[in-house]
Design a protein around this motif. Structure first.
Motif, PDB file in Angstrom:
ATOM      1  N   ARG A 141      54.611  17.658  24.563  1.00 40.96           N
ATOM      2  CA  ARG A 141      53.966  17.218  23.612  1.00 40.96           C
ATOM      3  C   ARG A 141      52.919  18.058  22.972  1.00 40.96           C
ATOM      4  N   HIS A 142      52.017  18.774  23.976  1.00 44.43           N
ATOM      5  CA  HIS A 142      50.917  19.577  23.328  1.00 44.43           C
ATOM      6  C   HIS A 142      50.973  20.843  24.199  1.00 44.43           C
ATOM      7  N   ALA A 143      50.704  21.805  23.479  1.00 40.88           N
ATOM      8  CA  ALA A 143      50.609  23.172  23.941  1.00 40.88           C
ATOM      9  C   ALA A 143      49.371  23.788  23.775  1.00 40.88           C
ATOM     10  N   ARG A 144      48.791  24.119  24.971  1.00 44.62           N
ATOM     11  CA  ARG A 144      47.254  24.748  25.022  1.00 44.62           C
ATOM     12  C   ARG A 144      47.209  25.466  26.226  1.00 44.62           C
ATOM     13  N   GLU A 145      46.134  26.466  26.326  1.00 38.14           N
ATOM     14  CA  GLU A 145      46.139  26.994  27.501  1.00 38.14           C
ATOM     15  C   GLU A 145      44.522  27.308  27.770  1.00 38.14           C
ATOM     16  N   LEU A 146      44.158  26.812  28.620  1.00 40.43           N
ATOM     17  CA  LEU A 146      42.308  26.859  29.103  1.00 40.43           C
ATOM     18  C   LEU A 146      42.069  28.061  29.631  1.00 40.43           C
ATOM     19  N   ALA A 147      40.813  28.430  29.182  1.00 38.90           N
ATOM     20  CA  ALA A 147      40.473  29.954  29.710  1.00 38.90           C
ATOM     21  C   ALA A 147      39.607  29.725  31.111  1.00 38.90           C
ATOM     22  N   VAL A 148      40.480  29.439  32.191  1.00 41.68           N
ATOM     23  CA  VAL A 148      39.994  29.052  33.713  1.00 41.68           C
ATOM     24  C   VAL A 148      40.096  30.286  34.315  1.00 41.68           C
ATOM     25  N   PRO A 149      39.111  30.738  35.363  1.00 42.63           N
ATOM     26  CA  PRO A 149      38.915  31.764  36.050  1.00 42.63           C
ATOM     27  C   PRO A 149      40.183  31.997  36.954  1.00 42.63           C
ATOM     28  N   ARG A 150      40.094  33.215  37.422  1.00 44.57           N
ATOM     29  CA  ARG A 150      41.529  33.267  38.442  1.00 44.57           C
ATOM     30  C   ARG A 150      40.970  33.553  39.715  1.00 44.57           C
ATOM     31  N   TYR A 151      41.111  33.017  40.823  1.00 44.69           N
ATOM     32  CA  TYR A 151      40.933  33.496  42.151  1.00 44.69           C
ATOM     33  C   TYR A 151      42.242  33.241  42.965  1.00 44.69           C
ATOM     34  N   SER A 152      42.388  34.068  43.773  1.00 45.78           N
ATOM     35  CA  SER A 152      43.325  34.300  44.794  1.00 45.78           C
ATOM     36  C   SER A 152      42.842  33.864  46.197  1.00 45.78           C
ATOM     37  N   GLN A 153      43.361  32.859  46.927  1.00 48.06           N
ATOM     38  CA  GLN A 153      42.918  32.609  48.172  1.00 48.06           C
ATOM     39  C   GLN A 153      43.537  33.646  49.241  1.00 48.06           C
ATOM     40  N   ASN A 154      44.351  34.512  48.898  1.00 43.40           N
ATOM     41  CA  ASN A 154      45.047  35.351  49.798  1.00 43.40           C
ATOM     42  C   ASN A 154      44.165  36.527  50.089  1.00 43.40           C
ATOM     43  N   THR A 155      43.203  36.844  48.782  1.00 42.26           N
ATOM     44  CA  THR A 155      42.362  38.072  49.035  1.00 42.26           C
ATOM     45  C   THR A 155      41.367  37.722  50.113  1.00 42.26           C
ATOM     46  N   HIS A 156      41.316  36.407  50.529  1.00 46.72           N
ATOM     47  CA  HIS A 156      40.318  35.871  51.626  1.00 46.72           C
ATOM     48  C   HIS A 156      41.073  35.991  53.025  1.00 46.72           C
ATOM     49  N   ARG A 157      42.128  36.390  53.140  1.00 42.98           N
ATOM     50  CA  ARG A 157      42.777  36.376  54.442  1.00 42.98           C
ATOM     51  C   ARG A 157      41.904  36.901  55.441  1.00 42.98           C
ATOM     52  N   GLY A 158      41.758  36.292  56.641  1.00 47.70           N
ATOM     53  CA  GLY A 158      40.972  36.580  57.856  1.00 47.70           C
ATOM     54  C   GLY A 158      39.394  36.497  57.546  1.00 47.70           C
ATOM     55  N   ARG A 159      39.054  36.098  56.489  1.00 42.44           N
ATOM     56  CA  ARG A 159      37.733  36.042  56.501  1.00 42.44           C
ATOM     57  C   ARG A 159      37.178  34.646  56.771  1.00 42.44           C
ATOM     58  N   TYR A 160      36.106  34.460  57.576  1.00 44.75           N
ATOM     59  CA  TYR A 160      35.452  33.378  57.830  1.00 44.75           C
ATOM     60  C   TYR A 160      36.632  32.531  58.777  1.00 44.75           C
ATOM     61  N   PRO A 161      37.227  32.919  59.551  1.00 45.24           N
ATOM     62  CA  PRO A 161      38.247  32.191  60.202  1.00 45.24           C
ATOM     63  C   PRO A 161      37.661  30.851  60.974  1.00 45.24           C
ATOM     64  N   GLN A 162      36.551  30.632  61.015  1.00 44.99           N
ATOM     65  CA  GLN A 162      36.122  29.347  61.537  1.00 44.99           C
ATOM     66  C   GLN A 162      36.454  28.194  60.572  1.00 44.99           C
ATOM     67  N   TYR A 163      36.566  28.579  59.181  1.00 45.45           N
ATOM     68  CA  TYR A 163      36.965  27.759  58.213  1.00 45.45           C
ATOM     69  C   TYR A 163      38.220  27.847  57.965  1.00 45.45           C
ATOM     70  N   ASP A 164      39.181  27.097  59.016  1.00 51.61           N
ATOM     71  CA  ASP A 164      40.633  26.863  58.983  1.00 51.61           C
ATOM     72  C   ASP A 164      41.473  28.214  58.671  1.00 51.61           C
ATOM     73  N   ASN A 165      40.987  29.106  59.759  1.00 51.84           N
ATOM     74  CA  ASN A 165      41.818  30.447  59.705  1.00 51.84           C
ATOM     75  C   ASN A 165      41.592  31.332  58.571  1.00 51.84           C
ATOM     76  N   GLY A 166      40.633  30.947  57.678  1.00 49.17           N
ATOM     77  CA  GLY A 166      40.508  32.037  56.715  1.00 49.17           C
ATOM     78  C   GLY A 166      41.178  31.633  55.436  1.00 49.17           C
ATOM     79  N   GLY A 167      41.226  32.614  54.491  1.00 48.74           N
ATOM     80  CA  GLY A 167      41.805  32.385  53.053  1.00 48.74           C
ATOM     81  C   GLY A 167      43.016  31.893  52.987  1.00 48.74           C
ATOM     82  N   GLU A 168      43.923  32.230  53.869  1.00 48.34           N
ATOM     83  CA  GLU A 168      45.244  31.812  53.881  1.00 48.34           C
ATOM     84  C   GLU A 168      45.435  30.250  53.711  1.00 48.34           C
TER      85      GLU A 168
END
Length: 454
Positions: free
Chosen positions: A235-262
């Motif tokens: 019905r409707h076409a539109r794209e919102l300007a939402v920032p882009r963040y990858s969880q995988n750039t945080h792999r291994g970071r702060y593993p105390q929080y569920d093993n990190g970014g993965e």
């Protein structure tokens, strides 16, 4: 992918039976049986009843013990005069501390659908030295009710208590799975007719600090069992300007929080949408993050959505509560019935965070399979294809994906699917997070209101 997925899978199976529930108390009015009573009508369309307490009148109609109603543009409840003290031992720190407390209890809400699941959510401020607990008491169609079930012990921070769900709560009819109360055997014809919610607000004795709760509610639903859903025409076409963040750039970071970014798909998606609305952590709030890391706000979101019992960042209610800690932000967990509803939200400028599960190959272009994953839907192409910011991408640039409409429709809205071993397991049935600021335009407010969101 989200570690949340293992619990979503078990929602489709019966669980062990514990002590039987007590009879409906005299203080709880008998709840009317939905039309067509008996076994649930599996042929109906998606059924959702989202009830939210937000107004001054809502709070005033509840039963308060030591709680006052705070007037203003954002009515709320807060501690007025504590009704007592309690010694609480935090199972995740081992510390025992004394806390003053006060309570607020909602009236009975009679569900508009014969529900098989309840998912609560809340928006609150908890300054240092305070926290809150949300409980739920369900009334069943066999004229019994559950005991009070803890749906979350929560604080915006993690210094006073550890934010946590509570395992092992079941009454022989339904069980709590982290953030969801689910009927053990929906095929039995038992359903949830209504419920009450109870807030307990805590603070350190002798202080004037208080939690302030602006929104409390639950989404009751009875989604028909289905492996596929009817196609909704574009019905409707539109794209919102939402920032882009990858969880995988945080792999291994702060593993105390569920093993990190993965495993950080949920907080990463939350952070993208929070920042779309112009909110983000301050430099002071990010001071704990290692200074040379990119996108430190994603690490922040992981830490402050982390459920210390579940040991993951995928608790649906905790993600919504985190989003609502930002200035004049609101958040709920609900279900949508179709891509049409999602398109309506995108059309008026509201991105949606969706939860889905699929095998590799069921969602062309994803490049992976998952038992449960969160992503932000940010638009639709002129052909109706779904534009998503998928945090499972290898880097921020690759986060924007275009997924085939019919494939996305099924993997998000279905309640049953086959896993990699060919076993029938559960799907999330259209679960999503909706985040929005106080100040929105009339079109946005009308669409939210039509979905039961206020």
């Amino acid at each position: 992918m989200a570690r949340a997925t293992s619990r979503r899978t078990v929602l489709s199976a019966a669980v062990a039976v514990a002590a039987g529930a007590g009879t409906l108390s005299a203080a709880t009015p008998a709840l009317p049986q939905p039309s067509g009573a008996g076994a649930l009508d599996r042929g109906r369309d998606h059924q959702v009843d989202l009830r939210l307490w937000t107004s001054f009148l809502d709070w005033h109609r509840g039963t308060a013990a030591g709680v006052r109603t705070v007037p203003g543009r954002r009515p709320a409840v807060a501690i007025a005069r504590p009704v007592g003290t309690v010694d609480h031992t935090d199972p995740h720190t081992g510390r025992t501390e004394t806390w003053e407390y006060a309570t607020w209890e909602s009236p009975v809400h009679r569900c508009r659908v014969p529900a098989t699941e309840l998912i609560p959510s809340w928006n609150a401020d908890t300054p240092p030295g305070t926290w809150l607990q949300v409980e739920l008491r369900a009334a069943y169609s066999d004229s019994t009710e559950s005991p009070w079930l803890v749906m979350g012990r929560w604080a915006a921070g993690d210094e006073d208590v550890r934010r946590a769900s509570v395992d092992g709560q079941r009454d022989g009819r339904a069980s709590v799975w982290t953030d969801t109360l689910a009927i053990d055997d929906p095929a039995s014809g038992l359903w949830i007719e209504g419920y009450r919610l109870r807030l307990t607000l805590y603070r350190r004795p002798g202080t004037r600090a208080t939690p302030t709760v602006r929104r409390l509610g639950a989404m009751a639903s009875a989604v028909p069992d289905r492996f596929t859903v009817p196609a909704a025409p574009p019905r409707h076409a539109r794209e919102l300007a939402v920032p882009r963040y990858s969880q995988n750039t945080h792999r291994g970071r702060y593993p105390q929080y569920d093993n990190g970014g993965e495993a950080w798909c949920s907080p990463t998606s939350s952070q993208m949408v929070i920042e779309f609305w112009g909110r983000r952590p301050t430099a002071q709030q990010l001071a704990w993050v290692q200074p040379d890391l990119d996108d430190p706000q994603v690490c922040h979101a992981a830490r402050f959505t982390f459920d210390h019992q579940y040991e993951g960042c995928g608790n649906w209610a905790f993600n919504a509560a985190y989003a609502a800690t930002y200035r004049e932000m609101n958040a709920v967990v609900t279900r949508l019935s179709s891509l049409t509803d999602l398109e309506r939200l995108i059309r008026v400028g509201i991105p949606v965070i969706t939860s889905q599960s699929f095998l590799a190959g069921e969602l062309t272009g994803a490049g992976y399979g998952t038992a449960g994953h969160l992503m932000a839907v940010i638009g639709f192409t002129p052909d109706g294809e779904v534009i998503a910011h998928d945090p499972a991408a290898p880097d921020n640039e690759a986060v924007r994906r275009v997924y085939r409409r019919r494939e996305f429709e099924d993997v998000w809205l279905r309640t049953k699917r086959y896993d990699a071993k060919g076993k029938v397991t559960s799907g999330t049935g259209g679960v999503c997070y909706l985040y929005w600021p106080d100040r929105i335009n009339g079109a946005q407010r009308r669409v939210l209101t039509s979905l039961g969101v206020r």
